[in-house]
Design an enzyme around this catalytic site. Structure first.
Site, PDB file in Angstrom:
ATOM      1  N   LYS A 116      -6.549 -31.906 -28.566  1.00 21.36           N
ATOM      2  CA  LYS A 116      -7.570 -32.574 -27.758  1.00 21.36           C
ATOM      3  C   LYS A 116      -7.845 -31.849 -26.443  1.00 21.36           C
ATOM      4  O   LYS A 116      -8.962 -31.907 -25.930  1.00 21.36           O
ATOM      5  CB  LYS A 116      -7.167 -34.024 -27.488  1.00 21.36           C
ATOM      6  N   GLU A 200      -7.234 -38.808 -18.416  1.00 23.89           N
ATOM      7  CA  GLU A 200      -8.681 -39.022 -18.326  1.00 23.89           C
ATOM      8  C   GLU A 200      -8.948 -40.251 -17.493  1.00 23.89           C
ATOM      9  O   GLU A 200      -8.132 -41.152 -17.427  1.00 23.89           O
ATOM     10  CB  GLU A 200      -9.267 -39.317 -19.718  1.00 23.89           C
ATOM     11  N   GLU A 275     -17.157 -37.609 -31.731  1.00 21.92           N
ATOM     12  CA  GLU A 275     -17.022 -38.953 -31.159  1.00 21.92           C
ATOM     13  C   GLU A 275     -17.295 -38.931 -29.655  1.00 21.92           C
ATOM     14  O   GLU A 275     -16.837 -38.037 -28.946  1.00 21.92           O
ATOM     15  CB  GLU A 275     -15.608 -39.495 -31.405  1.00 21.92           C
ATOM     16  N   GLU A 288     -13.593 -36.665 -29.008  1.00 17.68           N
ATOM     17  CA  GLU A 288     -12.914 -35.735 -29.907  1.00 17.68           C
ATOM     18  C   GLU A 288     -13.817 -35.479 -31.095  1.00 17.68           C
ATOM     19  O   GLU A 288     -14.826 -36.162 -31.285  1.00 17.68           O
ATOM     20  CB  GLU A 288     -11.573 -36.314 -30.387  1.00 17.68           C
ATOM     21  N   PHE A 348      -1.601 -59.706 -37.139  1.00 15.90           N
ATOM     22  CA  PHE A 348      -2.053 -58.646 -38.034  1.00 15.90           C
ATOM     23  C   PHE A 348      -0.907 -57.920 -38.733  1.00 15.90           C
ATOM     24  O   PHE A 348      -0.977 -56.720 -38.996  1.00 15.90           O
ATOM     25  CB  PHE A 348      -2.957 -57.660 -37.289  1.00 15.90           C
TER      26      PHE A 348
END
Ligand code: ADP
Length: 651
Positions: A116, A200, A275, A288, A348
């Site tokens: 990345k 970031e 993306e 990315e 989940f």
């Protein structure tokens, strides 16, 4: 063109690639682990090669075994699907050495985009905006704190080798950053063998919008517009759609051009996805690039009319793209939902197991990408995705409605699943308005998924449906008169119902409203398809005798029919614990056992008739709630039964 290709994957994507290959007249080779001997992708392939034990590292991730399977089967090319080896540049390198074609991008593009930090630098030099931050590996939490001070909190720590949302942490202050640094780097080290992190600016409530690109080996690259994938849980996509309800033509074109520019900068060919995250002012930042086919590619296919897998295969065979950018246009709207074997009500938790019942909906504008069949096993070794369900419509509203109706018509029994949760998302006002962001699920379902509250009209329709079902059961089994009024108890609340047949329709009158039900449903069918007041509606159904369990639109209902007088008796009955009920067939009321349809030792299927009990001059057919084996009959025809008396036992 190739005569035979191997699919180095499993599940729905392996089946989906084979579908296109078959249409193109190309023979298919599946590979499978010991856990997948019976899997659908093995059954659907022309031939299949075993590649080792269940754990992926010893089978689907073992490059040597894939190369050996090519040699053994004579496959000329390999499609890697998504996940597994799809973004490992060592696979195309090993295949090339063995004289086999990789159906995907060049190894060096995979490598360039796999890191990345490197990818971000590439984007910057190609003139594509990236999220403000520090595109270098950060050595320590202290260094990270210095950078955070410069770019401003909140910040996001990310793993350079990241994927699948792993090695990611958001921090709003120095203390969180310190803690996050430790956790993210150890998570990245164990997941990717590479603990490098970078920093970031954290964009709050952004949208995730990505551009599909497609290139050939002659240097032509086009984009196939965008997909909006903002509905995410833990940074993983749940619902995806095309086009984005947020983009205008200008931003769409700018994003498309940026994606093509980046793809060209790395000499890209085949299908890939660039993306971006997009803020509320439509500023977009490169996130990315995924150098493979994506899970959500069907929505792009539905709005462009293209088959992306076919294009990948043709490009790999050396063909040029048969169209240019100006030939491409968007048509209508498509939305996809990922159906997982997981329990939304239990945080989940994955729910592997056997699919006792699996019936997918069908329809002209409905697409099901599945990798399972009824009776198949959802293995604990792999991703718990059962299928992808997508719907197309002339516009977003129609596509959403079609998808919601298709979810109601999807029947899955045997494993917990997220159908209710997906239905719940589609009916949220913010979703309908297209006000999406990656914070949607956290904001709309704070504290997790706890079910859906039905509207008064939906409650009325559920009562009408259960009452109609019971009336149809009576018509199919009763001798003598059929009562026209009774009490339908829905989730503990009693509703007086009058139900009259009017030709093909049933008129169900409730206290304040009358519903007309038209249906061809028959007792034992586990999907109640009807037109209620002229509108199509489906309910999933389970239940026996006088109790029906219904599910629709993310809501679960339990309806109990209380016939005249029985209502009184039933009111006095104690509810039984679930475990006793499921192992025994119990008489729902005092009565006479008219007949037994089964004997000890017999296997029965869900919905099959077990016994007939006469009570209040009515004959009631008791049916099996699920598949099982009868072990013992406890009464014989002619016996009188008390309420709750055990009629027979199951294994
Ligand atoms: P992975 O490769 O692990 O899937 P991505 O870089 O694609 O990671 O990011 C996954 C998701 O995380 C994005 O779709 C977005 O929701 C969120 N995300 C990533 N970077 C940022 C950022 N800087 N600010 C806010 N959200 C982000």
């Amino acid at each position: 063109m190739f005569k035979k290709i191997l699919i180095a994957n499993r599940g729905e994507i392996a089946c989906r690639v084979m579908r296109t290959a078959r249409r193109m007249g190309i023979a298919t080779v599946a590979v499978y682990s010991e856990a997948d001997v019976e899997a659908l992708h093995v059954r659907e392939a022309d031939e299949a090669v075993a590649i080792g034990p269940a754990p992926s590292a010893q089978s689907y991730l073992d490059i040597e075994k894939i190369v050996a399977a090519c040699r053994q089967s004579g496959a000329e090319a390999v499609h890697p699907g998504y996940g597994f080896l799809s973004e490992n540049e060592d696979l195309p390198i090993a295949l090339e050495a063995a004289g086999v074609v990789f159906i995907g991008p060049p190894a060096k593009a995979i490598a360039a985009m796999g890191d990345k930090i490197e990818a971000k630098k590439l984007a910057v030099s190609a003139g594509v905006a990236t999220v403000p931050g520090h595109p270098e590996a950060v050595a320590s939490a202290e260094e990270a704190a210095g950078i955070a001070k410069r770019i401003g909190y909140p910040v996001m720590l990310k793993a350079a080798a990241g994927g699948g949302g792993k090695g990611m942490r958001v921090a709003s202050d120095d203390a969180q950053l310190k803690e996050g640094f430790r956790l993210a780097s150890s998570e990245a080290k164990s997941a990717f063998g590479d603990g490098r992190l970078f920093l970031e600016k954290y964009i709050e409530e952004p949208r995730h919008i990505e551009i599909q690109v497609l290139g050939d080996t002659r240097g032509n690259v086009v984009h196939l517009f965008e997909r909006e994938c903002s509905i995410q849980r833990r940074h993983q996509k749940v619902i995806e759609e095309a086009p984005s309800p947020f983009l205008d033509a200008k931003t769409r074109q700018e994003m498309g051009e940026a994606a093509v520019k980046l793809a060209k900068a790395v000499g890209y060919f085949s299908a890939g996805t660039v993306e971006f995250i997009v803020d509320d002012k439509k500023n977009f930042y490169f996130l990315e690039m995924n150098t493979r086919i994506q899970v959500e590619h069907p929505v792009t296919e539905m709005v462009t009319g293209l088959d992306l897998v076919e294009q990948m295969i043709r490009v790999a065979a050396g063909e040029p793209l048969p169209f240019s950018q100006k030939d491409l246009a968007l048509k209508g709207h498509a939305i996809e939902a990922r159906i997982y074997a997981e329990d939304p009500r239990r945080n989940f938790l994955p729910s592997p197991g056997r699919l006792i019942r699996y019936a997918a909906p069908q329809g002209e504008d409905i697409r099901v990408d599945g990798g399972v069949y009824e009776g198949a096993e959802i293995s604990p070794y792999y991703d718990p995705m059962i299928a992808k369900l997508a719907a197309w419509g002339e516009n977003r509203k129609i596509a959403t409605e079609r998808l919601a109706a298709a979810l109601d018509g999807f029947n899955i029994v045997g494993v917990s699943n997220n159908l209710d949760f997906l239905s719940a998302i589609l009916r949220r006002k913010t979703f309908i308005q297209g006000k999406l962001s990656t914070a949607f699920i956290a904001q709309e379902f704070p504290g997790g998924f706890k079910g859906v509250d039905p509207s008064p009209n939906e409650i009325g329709e559920a009562i009408a449906a259960a009452s109609a079902m019971h009336r149809i059961e009576l018509e199919n089994s009763a001798r003598g008169e059929i009562p026209e009024s009774w009490i339908t108890n829905l989730d503990g609340k009693a509703h007086a119902v009058t139900i009259v047949r009017d030709g093909a329709k049933l008129a169900v009158s409730l206290a304040k409203k009358r519903h007309e039900v038209a249906t061809t449903w028959l007792p034992g069918q586990d999907l109640f398809r009807a037109e209620i007041d002229g509108v199509k509606a489906s309910f999933r159904v389970s239940g026996i005798g006088l109790v029906y369990r219904l599910a629709r639109g993310g809501v679960n209902y339990t309806a109990q029919i209380l016939l005249p007088r029985a209502a009184e008796l039933m009111a006095r009955m104690r509810p039984k614990p679930e475990s006793t009920r499921s192992r025994h067939l119990i008489s729902p009321m005092p009565g006479l056992l008219v007949s037994l349809a089964v004997r000890a030792g017999q296997d029965v299927k869900a919905g099959e008739e077990l016994a007939v009990v006469e009570a209040m001059k009515m004959e009631n057919v008791l049916r099996a709630e699920r598949d099982g084996t009868v072990t013992k009959l406890c009464v014989k025809p002619g016996d009188s039964l008390a309420a709750d008396q055990v009629i027979l036992e199951f294994a």
